[in-house]
Motif scaffolding. Structure first.
Motif, PDB file in Angstrom:
ATOM      1  N   HIS A  60      12.356 -18.406   4.202  1.00  0.00           N
ATOM      2  CA  HIS A  60      13.030 -18.457   2.655  1.00  0.00           C
ATOM      3  C   HIS A  60      12.256 -19.587   1.950  1.00  0.00           C
ATOM      4  N   ASN A  61      11.561 -20.452   2.503  1.00  0.00           N
ATOM      5  CA  ASN A  61      10.767 -21.304   2.094  1.00  0.00           C
ATOM      6  C   ASN A  61       9.281 -21.266   1.944  1.00  0.00           C
ATOM      7  N   LYS A  62       8.750 -19.937   1.997  1.00  0.00           N
ATOM      8  CA  LYS A  62       7.577 -19.784   2.082  1.00  0.00           C
ATOM      9  C   LYS A  62       6.568 -20.486   1.288  1.00  0.00           C
ATOM     10  N   ALA A  63       6.680 -20.616  -0.054  1.00  0.00           N
ATOM     11  CA  ALA A  63       6.033 -21.605  -1.020  1.00  0.00           C
ATOM     12  C   ALA A  63       5.697 -22.831  -0.407  1.00  0.00           C
ATOM     13  N   VAL A  64       6.951 -23.525  -0.021  1.00  0.00           N
ATOM     14  CA  VAL A  64       6.629 -24.957   0.424  1.00  0.00           C
ATOM     15  C   VAL A  64       5.999 -25.062   1.749  1.00  0.00           C
ATOM     16  N   VAL A  65       6.298 -23.970   2.647  1.00  0.00           N
ATOM     17  CA  VAL A  65       5.257 -24.024   3.880  1.00  0.00           C
ATOM     18  C   VAL A  65       4.025 -23.633   3.652  1.00  0.00           C
ATOM     19  N   ALA A  66       4.003 -22.940   2.672  1.00  0.00           N
ATOM     20  CA  ALA A  66       2.402 -23.006   2.370  1.00  0.00           C
ATOM     21  C   ALA A  66       1.793 -24.129   1.946  1.00  0.00           C
ATOM     22  N   GLY A  67       2.370 -25.082   1.469  1.00  0.00           N
ATOM     23  CA  GLY A  67       1.637 -26.489   1.294  1.00  0.00           C
ATOM     24  C   GLY A  67       1.498 -27.354   2.397  1.00  0.00           C
ATOM     25  N   VAL A  68       2.133 -26.968   3.412  1.00  0.00           N
ATOM     26  CA  VAL A  68       1.894 -27.770   4.672  1.00  0.00           C
ATOM     27  C   VAL A  68       0.333 -27.864   5.386  1.00  0.00           C
ATOM     28  N   ASP A  69       0.065 -28.849   5.938  1.00  0.00           N
ATOM     29  CA  ASP A  69      -1.232 -29.133   6.447  1.00  0.00           C
ATOM     30  C   ASP A  69      -1.331 -27.630   7.267  1.00  0.00           C
ATOM     31  N   LEU A  70      -2.856 -27.296   6.974  1.00  0.00           N
ATOM     32  CA  LEU A  70      -3.358 -26.356   7.466  1.00  0.00           C
ATOM     33  C   LEU A  70      -3.237 -26.349   9.015  1.00  0.00           C
ATOM     34  N   ALA A  71      -3.655 -27.177   9.550  1.00  0.00           N
ATOM     35  CA  ALA A  71      -3.539 -27.305  11.252  1.00  0.00           C
ATOM     36  C   ALA A  71      -2.222 -26.997  11.590  1.00  0.00           C
ATOM     37  N   LEU A  72      -1.070 -27.624  10.912  1.00  0.00           N
ATOM     38  CA  LEU A  72       0.181 -27.291  11.530  1.00  0.00           C
ATOM     39  C   LEU A  72       0.543 -25.788  11.337  1.00  0.00           C
ATOM     40  N   ARG A  73       0.066 -25.236   9.941  1.00  0.00           N
ATOM     41  CA  ARG A  73       0.281 -23.673   9.869  1.00  0.00           C
ATOM     42  C   ARG A  73      -0.315 -22.880  11.099  1.00  0.00           C
ATOM     43  N   GLN A  74      -1.661 -23.395  11.267  1.00  0.00           N
ATOM     44  CA  GLN A  74      -2.341 -22.482  12.408  1.00  0.00           C
ATOM     45  C   GLN A  74      -1.757 -22.786  13.636  1.00  0.00           C
ATOM     46  N   ARG A  75      -1.062 -24.030  13.940  1.00  0.00           N
ATOM     47  CA  ARG A  75      -0.302 -24.164  15.136  1.00  0.00           C
ATOM     48  C   ARG A  75       0.873 -23.236  15.386  1.00  0.00           C
ATOM     49  N   LEU A  76       1.515 -23.074  14.112  1.00  0.00           N
ATOM     50  CA  LEU A  76       2.723 -22.430  13.950  1.00  0.00           C
ATOM     51  C   LEU A  76       2.228 -20.668  14.254  1.00  0.00           C
ATOM     52  N   GLU A  77       1.123 -20.309  13.978  1.00  0.00           N
ATOM     53  CA  GLU A  77       0.694 -18.898  14.071  1.00  0.00           C
ATOM     54  C   GLU A  77       0.220 -18.703  15.318  1.00  0.00           C
ATOM     55  N   THR A  78      -0.464 -19.765  15.851  1.00  0.00           N
ATOM     56  CA  THR A  78      -0.845 -19.626  17.437  1.00  0.00           C
ATOM     57  C   THR A  78       0.784 -19.306  18.247  1.00  0.00           C
ATOM     58  N   LEU A  79       1.151 -20.119  17.925  1.00  0.00           N
ATOM     59  CA  LEU A  79       2.356 -20.332  19.082  1.00  0.00           C
ATOM     60  C   LEU A  79       3.446 -18.890  18.755  1.00  0.00           C
ATOM     61  N   TRP A  80       3.308 -18.357  17.526  1.00  0.00           N
ATOM     62  CA  TRP A  80       4.182 -17.277  17.161  1.00  0.00           C
ATOM     63  C   TRP A  80       3.563 -16.160  17.827  1.00  0.00           C
ATOM     64  N   ASN A  81       2.192 -16.228  17.983  1.00  0.00           N
ATOM     65  CA  ASN A  81       1.565 -15.059  18.583  1.00  0.00           C
ATOM     66  C   ASN A  81       1.614 -15.116  20.224  1.00  0.00           C
ATOM     67  N   ARG A  82       1.549 -16.317  20.684  1.00  0.00           N
ATOM     68  CA  ARG A  82       2.044 -16.512  22.099  1.00  0.00           C
ATOM     69  C   ARG A  82       3.218 -16.187  22.579  1.00  0.00           C
ATOM     70  N   LEU A  83       4.023 -16.673  21.625  1.00  0.00           N
ATOM     71  CA  LEU A  83       5.712 -16.482  22.091  1.00  0.00           C
ATOM     72  C   LEU A  83       5.912 -14.956  21.890  1.00  0.00           C
ATOM     73  N   ASN A  84       5.321 -14.075  20.994  1.00  0.00           N
ATOM     74  CA  ASN A  84       5.312 -12.564  21.154  1.00  0.00           C
ATOM     75  C   ASN A  84       4.711 -12.096  22.339  1.00  0.00           C
ATOM     76  N   ALA A  85       3.614 -12.202  22.702  1.00  0.00           N
ATOM     77  CA  ALA A  85       3.034 -11.942  24.206  1.00  0.00           C
ATOM     78  C   ALA A  85       3.981 -12.173  25.265  1.00  0.00           C
ATOM     79  N   ILE A  86       4.594 -13.528  25.296  1.00  0.00           N
ATOM     80  CA  ILE A  86       5.385 -13.884  26.357  1.00  0.00           C
ATOM     81  C   ILE A  86       6.515 -13.137  26.259  1.00  0.00           C
ATOM     82  N   ALA A  87       7.203 -12.952  25.075  1.00  0.00           N
ATOM     83  CA  ALA A  87       8.509 -11.980  25.105  1.00  0.00           C
ATOM     84  C   ALA A  87       8.208 -10.740  25.544  1.00  0.00           C
TER      85      ALA A  87
END
Length: 148
Positions: A60-87
Motif C-alpha cells: 500500500h506504501n510502495k512509494a515510501v518503501v522505494a525510498g528505503v535504503d537499497l540494501a534493506l530493499r535488496q534484503r527484503l527481495e532476497t528473503l521473499w525469494n527464499r521464502l517462496n522456495a521454502i514454501a
C-alpha cells in the motif's frame, strides 16, 4: 523514512522466522513426526497472518518503501525469494505426506473389508466350530425300505 525502514526491517524479521518455521515443519513432515507438525500449526498461522498484514502495508506504501535504503530493499527481495522456495518445498512435502496417508487409509479399509468378507457368510452369520460354513445343517429325509 525511518518508519518505512522499521516496517521493512520488521517484515524481513517475520519472513526469516516464517521461513525457519516452514523448514522445521518440512523436516518434521519428511521424518513423520506428526505431533511436532501439529504443534507448529498455531505458530505457523500467527506468522502467516502477521506477514500477510505487513506485506499489505508495504504494498500500500510502495512509494515510501522505494525510498528505503537499497540494501534493506535488496534484503527484503532476497528473503521473499527464499521464502517462496521454502514454501514450495513445504507444500510439496505436505502433499506427499497427505498422499501417503490416503494410501495407508485405503489399505486399512481394504484389509478391513476383506476380513469381514472372510469371517461371515452373507445372510447366515458368522462361522463357528459347530457350523463352519455359518449355516445350520439342512434337514434330511431318510426312508428305510423294510420289505424283502
Amino acid at each position: 523514512m525511518m518508519e518505512a525502514a522499521t516496517a521493512v526491517g520488521q517484515t524481513c524479521e517475520t519472513m526469516e522466522a516464517y521461513a525457519a518455521l516452514l523448514e522445521r515443519e518440512t523436516e518434521a513432515v519428511k521424518a513423520s513426526r506428526l505431533e511436532e507438525v501439529a504443534g507448529l500449526g498455531d505458530a505457523k498461522a500467527a506468522l502467516a497472518g502477521r506477514l500477510d498484514h505487513q506485506l499489505k502495508v508495504l504494498r500500500h506504501n510502495k512509494a515510501v518503501v522505494a525510498g528505503v535504503d537499497l540494501a534493506l530493499r535488496q534484503r527484503l527481495e532476497t528473503l521473499w525469494n527464499r521464502l517462496n522456495a521454502i514454501a514450495e518445498a513445504n507444500l510439496a512435502a505436505l502433499k506427499t505426506a497427505e498422499e501417503a496417508t490416503k494410501r495407508v487409509i485405503d489399505m486399512v479399509v481394504d484389509v478391513t473389508k476383506q476380513n469381514r468378507q472372510q469371517h461371515s457368510v452373507a445372510g447366515y452369520g458368522k462361522p463357528s466350530a459347530r457350523y463352519p460354513t455359518g449355516r445350520a445343517p439342512q434337514a434330511l429325509s431318510v426312508a428305510v425300505n423294510t420289505t424283502l
